[in-house]
Design an enzyme around this catalytic site. Structure first.
Site, PDB file in Angstrom:
ATOM      1  N   TYR A  28       0.818  -1.226   0.000  1.00 39.27           N
ATOM      2  CA  TYR A  28       0.000   0.000   0.000  1.00 39.27           C
ATOM      3  C   TYR A  28       0.847   1.270   0.000  1.00 39.27           C
ATOM      4  O   TYR A  28       1.776   1.407   0.799  1.00 39.27           O
ATOM      5  CB  TYR A  28      -0.965  -0.009   1.191  1.00 39.27           C
ATOM      6  CG  TYR A  28      -1.842  -1.231   1.157  1.00 39.27           C
ATOM      7  CD1 TYR A  28      -2.837  -1.363   0.186  1.00 39.27           C
ATOM      8  CD2 TYR A  28      -1.630  -2.297   2.037  1.00 39.27           C
ATOM      9  CE1 TYR A  28      -3.617  -2.510   0.099  1.00 39.27           C
ATOM     10  CE2 TYR A  28      -2.406  -3.452   1.968  1.00 39.27           C
ATOM     11  CZ  TYR A  28      -3.401  -3.553   0.995  1.00 39.27           C
ATOM     12  OH  TYR A  28      -4.148  -4.686   0.906  1.00 39.27           O
ATOM     13  N   ASP A  29       0.482   2.191  -0.903  1.00 35.38           N
ATOM     14  CA  ASP A  29       1.182   3.476  -1.015  1.00 35.38           C
ATOM     15  C   ASP A  29       0.493   4.573  -0.211  1.00 35.38           C
ATOM     16  O   ASP A  29       1.130   5.518   0.232  1.00 35.38           O
ATOM     17  CB  ASP A  29       1.197   3.941  -2.478  1.00 35.38           C
ATOM     18  CG  ASP A  29       1.853   2.917  -3.375  1.00 35.38           C
ATOM     19  OD1 ASP A  29       2.831   2.293  -2.926  1.00 35.38           O
ATOM     20  OD2 ASP A  29       1.367   2.720  -4.508  1.00 35.38           O
ATOM     21  N   THR A  30      -0.834   4.459  -0.092  1.00 32.72           N
ATOM     22  CA  THR A  30      -1.602   5.500   0.598  1.00 32.72           C
ATOM     23  C   THR A  30      -2.266   4.885   1.830  1.00 32.72           C
ATOM     24  O   THR A  30      -2.938   3.853   1.731  1.00 32.72           O
ATOM     25  CB  THR A  30      -2.669   6.108  -0.333  1.00 32.72           C
ATOM     26  OG1 THR A  30      -2.004   6.620  -1.503  1.00 32.72           O
ATOM     27  CG2 THR A  30      -3.426   7.234   0.353  1.00 32.72           C
TER      28      THR A  30
END
Lengths: 298, 298
Positions: free
Chosen positions: A18-20
């Site tokens: 996950y980036d966000t």
């Protein structure tokens, strides 16, 4: 079936996926004015490795600006444009979705956070913190002149809720079927460091009971909050995770928005509700005891 | 199918069929402080021809004694032992059905009427009109010491309802599953001469919403009120009629108790709800415009 996370490998895999990262605050980062152990370090670590960090709270007692002061006080890095509160989302909903006319007003059952966000969106209001509506003096319709320009009632958590506010809000809605009935959020309770208190849903309940219909709730789990975030930040739902402590708000919100979800057990939800013999129908993707568990990676 | 009464012969037949007449007050005899035209004359006539007249009200803001003062002020003959209010019924329920222990206390969300009736039954209480609970000052669990002797929360219409009372009542119930949760009545609205205000059901709603369960409601349509009346008066249900303006309280109450029922249209219920295309499932035996219609007999 939710995956219970406990090893360094679990957390490594999570961070890689996950980036966000969307965080609920009460019950996740802190309880009242007490930080959850490790929260600051984990947030700093996520920022350091290049993740986007956003804060998504149903708390409508404060505006984003005042809410930022709480982060500052607790020593947690946050920027106003990373904070999304249900008071802000409600103000944005009024100005964009409803195109609320400039000559109309909102009657507020709530606190300064709602008033500040409405003001920022250029929406006129009455009620709220106005001294004449913050009273325990008897209320009579005989001595009250309703403001004909009221086009919406907006309810949030209001620790000064009283019979005058309840009565005025009820009358605005009863006498005008065109009047919008909105709630910042439907949380039935409000967690403090010393226990639960009645939440925004409880403050709206006298009005909805008298009226016989429910408000449109803007905060989590409704999608309006995600629309507000999307208007300000780019993110790929497939690479975004919502971290929260409530199944019926945070986790539902993430699932409704096509995000992955991580439940922490430092707030409202007990492990039993996920892994017990009668589990909730709302199933998070991942469960960990506390956000502080991610310190395993540091 | 309800019978619509309109002729002298209708009213003559009605009066011949029933010896005991139970009257709701708000919306039947008066609206706020305005008498329904003809009510006094009709009540005096019923007494004159030997009928028993009783008053059965969900209004719990006043004790029977203070409620009698309202009859006096409006010039309507009434005696304290003819008046049955939901505050009285709740006090009797606590002392008889629950055998509420003498060393326990009731936390009151309500007004002096409840306090007076509890006092008459020898039941200790706190909250209610106590100055420390009638405040809009911030409430924190940190600075509150709950009274461990609280064994029940009793909610009624409270025009001084506020976050401190809501929070204390909620905490007593949340922290002690043995604590009884009672409401004088569930009326969602309260009729005044100048329009509707939130009722007792609305005042209990924040607590039941936060708690996730409903109180036991003592007033109409529950049978507890009829038990209280039976304990004081002899009457034959077959020769008894309940006169009221609300289908979901008065008429249900009469039907639940095996009484006949007369709906008047001077209060909450509109004719459409009985004779319209989508009638309510609660069907009164008789309907007349106003109690004053019985003047046809005088």
């Amino acid at each position: 079936m939710a995956q219970k996370l406990s090893t360094e490998a679990h957390y490594k895999s999570l961070v890689d996926q996950y980036d966000t990262w969307l965080f609920d605050c009460d019950g996740v980062l802190w309880e009242g004015n007490r930080l959850i152990s490790g929260a600051t370090e984990v947030l700093a670590y996520l920022r350091k490795i290049g993740k986007s960090v956003l804060f998504v709270t149903n708390n409508a007692t404060q505006s984003r600006k005042s809410y930022k002061a709480k982060f500052d006080k607790l020593g947690v890095e946050a920027h106003v444009d990373e904070i999304f509160g249900s008071a802000y989302a409600a103000a944005v909903y009024l100005s964009t979705v409803l195109s609320f006319p400039k000559d109309k007003k909102v009657y507020v059952v709530g606190m300064s956070g709602i008033e500040e966000e409405l003001r920022e969106e250029g929406i006129s209001f009455l009620g709220g913190t106005a001294p004449e509506d913050n009273t325990l003096a008897p209320f009579s319709l005989e001595h009250w002149t309703p403001d004909p320009s009221v086009g919406a009632v907006l309810c949030g958590l209001d620790t000064s809720v009283n019979y005058t506010k309840m009565s005025k809000a009820f009358q605005y809605l009863l006498s005008n079927p065109e009047c919008n009935f909105l709630a910042t959020n439907g949380d039935s309770t409000y967690p403090t460091a010393h226990g639960l208190l009645p939440g925004a849903g409880a403050c709206a309940a006298p009005i909805s009971t008298a009226l016989g219909r429910e408000p449109l709730s803007i905060g989590k789990p409704a999608g309006t909050m995600l629309e507000c975030i999307k208007a300000k930040h780019n993110f790929d739902p497939k690479r975004t995770i919502m971290v929260g402590d409530r199944l019926n708000t945070d986790i539902e919100f993430g699932k409704n928005g096509g995000l992955s979800t991580l439940l922490v057990l430092t707030g409202i939800t007990k492990e039993q509700e996920v892994f017990g013999p009668k589990p909730s129908s709302t199933v998070p993707d991942f469960v960990t005891q506390s956000i502080g568990d991610l310190r395993a990676l540091i």
